[in-house]
Design a protein around this motif. Structure first.
Motif, short mmCIF file in Angstrom:
data_model
loop_
_atom_site.label_atom_id
_atom_site.label_comp_id
_atom_site.label_asym_id
_atom_site.label_seq_id
_atom_site.Cartn_x
_atom_site.Cartn_y
_atom_site.Cartn_z
N TRP A 118 -8.40 3.55 -5.83
CA TRP A 118 -7.83 4.88 -6.06
C TRP A 118 -7.83 5.29 -7.52
O TRP A 118 -7.46 6.42 -7.85
CB TRP A 118 -6.39 4.92 -5.53
N ALA A 169 0.83 -1.21 0.00
CA ALA A 169 0.00 0.00 0.00
C ALA A 169 0.86 1.25 0.00
O ALA A 169 0.57 2.22 -0.70
CB ALA A 169 -0.92 -0.02 1.21
N CYS A 221 -5.86 4.24 -10.01
CA CYS A 221 -4.50 4.49 -10.47
C CYS A 221 -3.92 3.23 -11.10
O CYS A 221 -4.51 2.15 -11.04
CB CYS A 221 -3.62 4.98 -9.31
N LEU A 255 -6.18 -1.62 -4.47
CA LEU A 255 -5.96 -0.19 -4.34
C LEU A 255 -5.95 0.50 -5.70
O LEU A 255 -6.36 1.66 -5.82
CB LEU A 255 -4.66 0.08 -3.59
N ALA A 256 -5.48 -0.20 -6.74
CA ALA A 256 -5.54 0.37 -8.08
C ALA A 256 -6.99 0.67 -8.46
O ALA A 256 -7.29 1.68 -9.10
CB ALA A 256 -4.90 -0.58 -9.08
N GLN A 280 7.43 -3.79 -8.14
CA GLN A 280 6.80 -5.00 -7.62
C GLN A 280 7.85 -5.98 -7.12
O GLN A 280 7.68 -6.62 -6.06
CB GLN A 280 5.95 -5.66 -8.71
N MET A 334 2.14 1.85 -3.48
CA MET A 334 1.14 2.37 -4.40
C MET A 334 1.02 3.89 -4.28
O MET A 334 1.00 4.61 -5.29
CB MET A 334 -0.22 1.73 -4.12
N LEU A 365 -2.19 -4.49 -4.15
CA LEU A 365 -1.92 -3.61 -5.28
C LEU A 365 -3.12 -3.52 -6.21
O LEU A 365 -3.51 -2.43 -6.65
CB LEU A 365 -0.70 -4.12 -6.05
N ARG A 366 -3.74 -4.66 -6.50
CA ARG A 366 -4.87 -4.66 -7.41
C ARG A 366 -6.08 -3.93 -6.82
O ARG A 366 -6.75 -3.15 -7.50
CB ARG A 366 -5.24 -6.11 -7.80
N LEU A 405 -1.15 0.15 -11.70
CA LEU A 405 -0.30 -0.71 -10.89
C LEU A 405 1.15 -0.23 -10.97
O LEU A 405 1.55 0.33 -11.99
CB LEU A 405 -0.39 -2.15 -11.37
N PRO A 406 1.95 -0.43 -9.93
CA PRO A 406 3.35 -0.01 -9.99
C PRO A 406 4.12 -0.80 -11.03
O PRO A 406 3.74 -1.93 -11.37
CB PRO A 406 3.87 -0.27 -8.57
#
Length: 299
Positions: free
Chosen positions: A131, A90, A133, A127-128, A141, A93, A124-125, A135-136
């Motif tokens: 938010w 988190a 946004c 929060l993408a 990663q 991200m 990651l998924r 993925l990093p």
């Protein structure tokens, strides 16, 4: 190979009790060939990776600050601060972003089935989606762990290098697994230190199209998990688990996943896997046991 070869992961964005939720599926190394070691000490791998229909769940709700709570049958003792990969994911991200995260923990820790990495990837998924946004990038990663990129994709892959090479594989036939962990945590660095040599042959360059579960198991039997002997040297109970799984009715193959100590058996039907799980629970009530299908197999 480049991770971009594999299709971008699908963010489910399912809603559970008012929160967005993402599955953190158990990662299974059907094969794990250790093919070399870089000058910086990282080992090079060639692995056929699949994902089970069992795992943890990471959910997220809007909040002003970032927080993490852990629930579930395997949640006791799991850290909720900076030591938790979900929390670190988190922060990666959006360092200043806020969300109320919940990790519903079902997978055993340090077990060779990517529990922590799958949790981070699910974070990651989710929060993408929450938010809105991206993925990093892959390099970021990998900073979370070598298994995180493949867990972000969370579909059958051939994983190479130190985890950055991800390529699609031929369609997997319908297949079921029995997962068994004896309750012994094996740390990956410990197992790699016990590895006697790091220069093994990779898998064949071209993977076949497997007709059914028996065909897949026959092919897998000619491949390896090069960490399995090292894990048995570190924790002899792994050998006992392999013998117990291999002796169940209709088991086509028994092997260890990742760096252990979880082992799996391959079966041609859900009924056979369920019966094997029942047998294992009766014989070893203290072991963690799960019968499962494979996500994306047979489709």
């Amino acid at each position: 190979m480049d991770a971009a070869v594999v299709d971008a992961p699908v963010v489910n964005g399912a809603v559970v009790d008012g929160a967005l939720a993402e599955p953190a599926r158990a990662k299974i190394n059907l094969t794990l060939h250790v093919t070399g070691r870089r000058a910086d000490g990282y080992h090079l791998l060639d692995s056929l990776v699949v994902f089970a229909d069992v795992g943890d769940v990471v959910s997220a709700e809007p909040a002003d600050a970032l927080s993490l709570s852990v629930i579930g049958p395997r949640g006791a003792g799991v850290p909720v601060g900076a030591d938790n990969l979900v929390f670190r994911a988190a922060k990666l991200m959006a360092p200043g972003g806020g969300a109320r995260l919940t990790l519903d923990k079902h997978l055993p820790a340090a077990s060779g089935i990517g529990g922590g990495s799958a949790d981070a990837a699910a974070c990651l998924r989710v929060l993408a989606h929450l938010w809105g946004c991206e993925l990093p990038p892959l390099a970021d990663q990998l900073r979370l762990g070598a298994d995180v990129p493949v867990c972000v994709v969370s579909r059958p892959c051939r994983m190479t290098g130190i985890g950055e090479g991800l390529a699609p594989v031929p369609r997997l036939p319908p297949v079921w697994l029995l997962l068994v962990n004896p309750g012994v945590g094996l740390e990956t660095p410990q197992v790699f230190r016990a590895l006697t040599t790091a220069d093994h042959a990779p898998m064949p360059q071209d993977l076949p199209v497997w007709a059914d579960a028996a065909d897949l198991a026959f092919w897998l039997a000619a491949q390896r998990n090069d960490l399995q002997p090292a894990a048995i040297a570190c924790a002899p109970v792994v050998g006992q688990v392999l013998d117990a799984v291999g002796s169940t009715a209709e088991c086509l193959l028994a092997r260890m996943s990742g760096s252990g100590a979880t082992c799996f058996g391959v079966y041609a039907s859900r009924t056979a896997a369920d019966r094997a799980a029942d047998t294992m629970r009766i014989a070893h009530p203290d072991w963690w046991v799960a019968a499962t299908g494979l996500h994306g197999a047979g489709t």
